[in-house]
Write a protein that holds these residues in place. Structure first.
Motif, PDB file in Angstrom:
ATOM      1  N   LEU A   9      -5.516 -16.938 -13.726  1.00 12.55           N
ATOM      2  CA  LEU A   9      -4.425 -16.650 -12.697  1.00 12.55           C
ATOM      3  C   LEU A   9      -3.042 -16.695 -13.136  1.00 12.55           C
ATOM      4  O   LEU A   9      -2.786 -17.855 -13.548  1.00 12.55           O
ATOM      5  N   ASP A  10      -2.253 -15.506 -13.138  1.00 13.75           N
ATOM      6  CA  ASP A  10      -0.657 -15.719 -13.318  1.00 13.75           C
ATOM      7  C   ASP A  10      -0.486 -16.202 -11.981  1.00 13.75           C
ATOM      8  O   ASP A  10      -0.067 -15.325 -11.025  1.00 13.75           O
ATOM      9  N   ALA A  11      -0.087 -17.316 -11.740  1.00 13.04           N
ATOM     10  CA  ALA A  11       0.118 -17.983 -10.536  1.00 13.04           C
ATOM     11  C   ALA A  11       1.815 -17.717  -9.985  1.00 13.04           C
ATOM     12  O   ALA A  11       2.206 -17.969  -8.799  1.00 13.04           O
ATOM     13  N   MET A  12       2.454 -17.217 -11.041  1.00 15.31           N
ATOM     14  CA  MET A  12       3.909 -16.956 -10.738  1.00 15.31           C
ATOM     15  C   MET A  12       4.239 -15.256 -10.561  1.00 15.31           C
ATOM     16  O   MET A  12       5.272 -15.032 -10.171  1.00 15.31           O
ATOM     17  N   GLY A  13       2.939 -14.735 -10.588  1.00 17.51           N
ATOM     18  CA  GLY A  13       3.068 -13.127 -10.597  1.00 17.51           C
ATOM     19  C   GLY A  13       3.241 -12.563  -9.277  1.00 17.51           C
ATOM     20  O   GLY A  13       2.776 -13.330  -8.169  1.00 17.51           O
ATOM     21  N   GLY A  14       4.092 -11.492  -9.100  1.00 16.02           N
ATOM     22  CA  GLY A  14       4.131 -10.914  -7.763  1.00 16.02           C
ATOM     23  C   GLY A  14       5.424 -11.296  -7.117  1.00 16.02           C
ATOM     24  O   GLY A  14       6.075 -11.902  -7.783  1.00 16.02           O
ATOM     25  N   ASP A  15       5.591 -11.023  -5.841  1.00 16.47           N
ATOM     26  CA  ASP A  15       7.008 -11.010  -5.072  1.00 16.47           C
ATOM     27  C   ASP A  15       7.232 -12.446  -4.868  1.00 16.47           C
ATOM     28  O   ASP A  15       8.253 -12.985  -4.930  1.00 16.47           O
ATOM     29  N   VAL A  16       6.142 -13.242  -4.419  1.00 16.65           N
ATOM     30  CA  VAL A  16       6.182 -14.480  -3.924  1.00 16.65           C
ATOM     31  C   VAL A  16       5.481 -15.605  -4.713  1.00 16.65           C
ATOM     32  O   VAL A  16       5.579 -16.786  -4.483  1.00 16.65           O
ATOM     33  N   VAL A 301      -7.086  -7.571 -14.609  1.00 16.16           N
ATOM     34  CA  VAL A 301      -6.946  -6.920 -13.520  1.00 16.16           C
ATOM     35  C   VAL A 301      -5.323  -6.995 -12.958  1.00 16.16           C
ATOM     36  O   VAL A 301      -4.652  -8.172 -13.040  1.00 16.16           O
ATOM     37  N   LYS A 302      -4.805  -5.972 -12.432  1.00 17.71           N
ATOM     38  CA  LYS A 302      -3.407  -5.883 -11.798  1.00 17.71           C
ATOM     39  C   LYS A 302      -3.568  -5.653 -10.216  1.00 17.71           C
ATOM     40  O   LYS A 302      -4.179  -4.908  -9.951  1.00 17.71           O
ATOM     41  N   SER A 303      -2.791  -6.730  -9.613  1.00 23.42           N
ATOM     42  CA  SER A 303      -2.762  -6.628  -8.219  1.00 23.42           C
ATOM     43  C   SER A 303      -1.433  -6.048  -7.786  1.00 23.42           C
ATOM     44  O   SER A 303      -0.522  -6.251  -8.662  1.00 23.42           O
ATOM     45  N   HIS A 304      -1.357  -5.632  -6.776  1.00 26.28           N
ATOM     46  CA  HIS A 304       0.013  -5.088  -6.152  1.00 26.28           C
ATOM     47  C   HIS A 304       1.115  -6.268  -6.241  1.00 26.28           C
ATOM     48  O   HIS A 304       0.530  -7.531  -5.880  1.00 26.28           O
ATOM     49  N   GLY A 305       2.259  -6.399  -6.198  1.00 27.14           N
ATOM     50  CA  GLY A 305       3.204  -7.341  -6.300  1.00 27.14           C
ATOM     51  C   GLY A 305       3.470  -7.830  -5.007  1.00 27.14           C
ATOM     52  O   GLY A 305       3.655  -8.844  -4.731  1.00 27.14           O
ATOM     53  N   GLY A 306       3.477  -6.661  -3.959  1.00 26.60           N
ATOM     54  CA  GLY A 306       3.834  -7.536  -2.608  1.00 26.60           C
ATOM     55  C   GLY A 306       2.730  -7.454  -1.741  1.00 26.60           C
ATOM     56  O   GLY A 306       2.914  -7.073  -0.575  1.00 26.60           O
ATOM     57  N   ILE A 307       1.728  -8.045  -2.152  1.00 27.70           N
ATOM     58  CA  ILE A 307       0.399  -8.050  -1.490  1.00 27.70           C
ATOM     59  C   ILE A 307       0.366  -9.344  -0.460  1.00 27.70           C
ATOM     60  O   ILE A 307       1.055 -10.187  -0.917  1.00 27.70           O
ATOM     61  N   SER A 308      -0.593  -9.453   0.403  1.00 24.89           N
ATOM     62  CA  SER A 308      -0.802 -10.617   1.264  1.00 24.89           C
ATOM     63  C   SER A 308      -1.994 -11.469   0.258  1.00 24.89           C
ATOM     64  O   SER A 308      -2.442 -10.976  -0.482  1.00 24.89           O
ATOM     65  N   ALA A 309      -2.199 -12.643   0.843  1.00 19.68           N
ATOM     66  CA  ALA A 309      -2.938 -13.422   0.262  1.00 19.68           C
ATOM     67  C   ALA A 309      -4.455 -12.922   0.453  1.00 19.68           C
ATOM     68  O   ALA A 309      -5.281 -12.931  -0.654  1.00 19.68           O
ATOM     69  N   GLU A 310      -4.509 -12.176   1.454  1.00 15.88           N
ATOM     70  CA  GLU A 310      -6.130 -11.585   1.594  1.00 15.88           C
ATOM     71  C   GLU A 310      -6.236 -10.328   0.654  1.00 15.88           C
ATOM     72  O   GLU A 310      -7.100 -10.012  -0.164  1.00 15.88           O
ATOM     73  N   GLY A 311      -5.177  -9.541   0.608  1.00 18.52           N
ATOM     74  CA  GLY A 311      -5.078  -8.580  -0.343  1.00 18.52           C
ATOM     75  C   GLY A 311      -5.294  -8.953  -1.960  1.00 18.52           C
ATOM     76  O   GLY A 311      -5.804  -8.418  -2.667  1.00 18.52           O
TER      77      GLY A 311
END
Length: 353
Positions: A9-16, A301-311
């Motif tokens: 996991l890229d733990a720094m990825g995403g908005d938060v 796998v690419k996740s949305h950046g502004g997603i919730s933990a559930e997302g």
């Protein structure tokens, strides 16, 4: 004892970053307890989050790095600054060196694609990777690709997308011969760009045993579920995705406003609350999160950046499914390992032209 699925996991990825990535991984772990995690990023931030999730902490190893790819970084900047030291690069590198089965990141899409392509390289016969995702439809789910990894593509590229998308659909939906359609402005054979028409001729001429080409599909046919796999180049695919997501949010807001307008409408909502919950779940973009970068010598796998933990958990779930059911081997089988399927497509294309 079955082999565990190892997820980087890229733990720094995403908005938060870690405040979503870590709890998202914890949610996914409850659904897939045979998972181990490698978390790359700021160890202080990660450990603080892991302290709230003891089960995840027991199944995880933290690898510290001070470098994180910014959401606004250009792919070239990310490669120069973050190559070999960023949390995104290290997660991908773990897949390359066999330390992880799949990498998941909610970070910058362009940077993730550039780093994954540079580090993992593409499979034989594949010129460019693609982003493929699950799309909810009236008949279940479909795989749609490319959703924005690259713009444009000739007939050979579209055939490659069809092969890889079919492999993903067969893994996800347990279908031996998925149906495949080409996204087009009409279903008539004379409509659409030349490369789309050529791809249609190739898929018919090849008559591949691993997929069932069903013809052109218009934009509204995606939601109708007219094919298990919908193929398009990245420009059109990304527009279709964003339009669908925007429409889902618009419908949800319109419905909410309508249901709160009068006391009768509020009463009607209470009486039909169960049905509205089913609709809300079906339209929830969180549950369709997680695009797979297909065409690489490794799973990302690419996740949305502004997603919730559930997302984010759903993106981790996608990574788990792709690794657990060995998508990469399936794609290699589709390509006949040495690219002979695509070579036959190239031969057929030359014969058609």
């Amino acid at each position: 004892m079955p082999q565990k699925v190892r997820i980087a996991l890229d733990a720094m990825g995403g908005d938060v970053g870690a405040s979503v990535v870590v709890p998202g991984a914890a949610i996914s772990l409850t659904r897939h307890p045979d998972t181990e995690f490698l978390l790359f990023g700021d160890s202080k931030l990660i450990e603080a989050e892991l302290a709230r999730h003891p089960a995840l902490k027991a199944a995880s190893r933290v690898i510290h790095t001070d470098v994180a790819v910014g959401m606004d970084d250009k792919p070239s900047q990310a490669l120069r600054r973050g190559r070999k030291t960023s949390s995104m690069w290290l997660a991908i590198d773990a897949v390359k060196h066999g330390e992880a089965d799949v990498a998941v990141s909610a970070g910058n899409t362009g940077a993730l694609m550039a780093m994954a392509r540079f580090n993992l390289r593409t499979l034989p016969g594949i010129d460019r990777p693609a982003i493929a995702a699950v799309w909810p439809t009236l008949r279940g789910d479909s795989v749609v690709l490319d959703l924005g990894a690259s713009i444009g593509g000739d007939a050979h590229h579209l055939v490659a997308l069809a092969l890889m998308g079919s492999a993903m659909a067969s893994v996800l939906f347990n279908i031996e011969r998925p149906t495949v359609g080409l996204l087009n402005i009409g279903v008539e054979e004379m409509k659409g760009h030349e490369e789309i028409r050529e791809a249609a001729e190739l898929l018919r001429a090849m008559n591949l045993p691993q997929l069932n080409y069903v013809g052109f599909v218009e934009g509204d046919g995606i939601g109708k579920g007219l094919a298990d796999v919908i193929v398009t180049e990245g420009f059109s695919g990304n527009i279709a995705l964003k339009a669908a997501e925007g429409t889902a949010r618009q419908m949800s807001e319109l419905l909410r406003n309508a249901m709160s307008r009068t006391w009768l409408s509020r009463l009607g909502y209470l009486l039909a609350r169960g049905a509205f919950q089913v609709l809300r779940n079906k339209m929830d973009p969180n549950k369709s999160n997680g695009g797979v970068l297909l065409g690489l010598k490794g799973l990302v796998v690419k996740s949305h950046g502004g997603i919730s933990a559930e997302g984010f958990a759903y993106a981790v779930d996608v990574g788990y499914e792709m690794a657990h059911y060995d998508l990469l081997t399936k794609i290699n089988q589709m390509l006949n390992r040495d690219g002979s399927a695509l070579a036959s497509a190239q031969t057929a294309q030359e014969a058609v032209s």
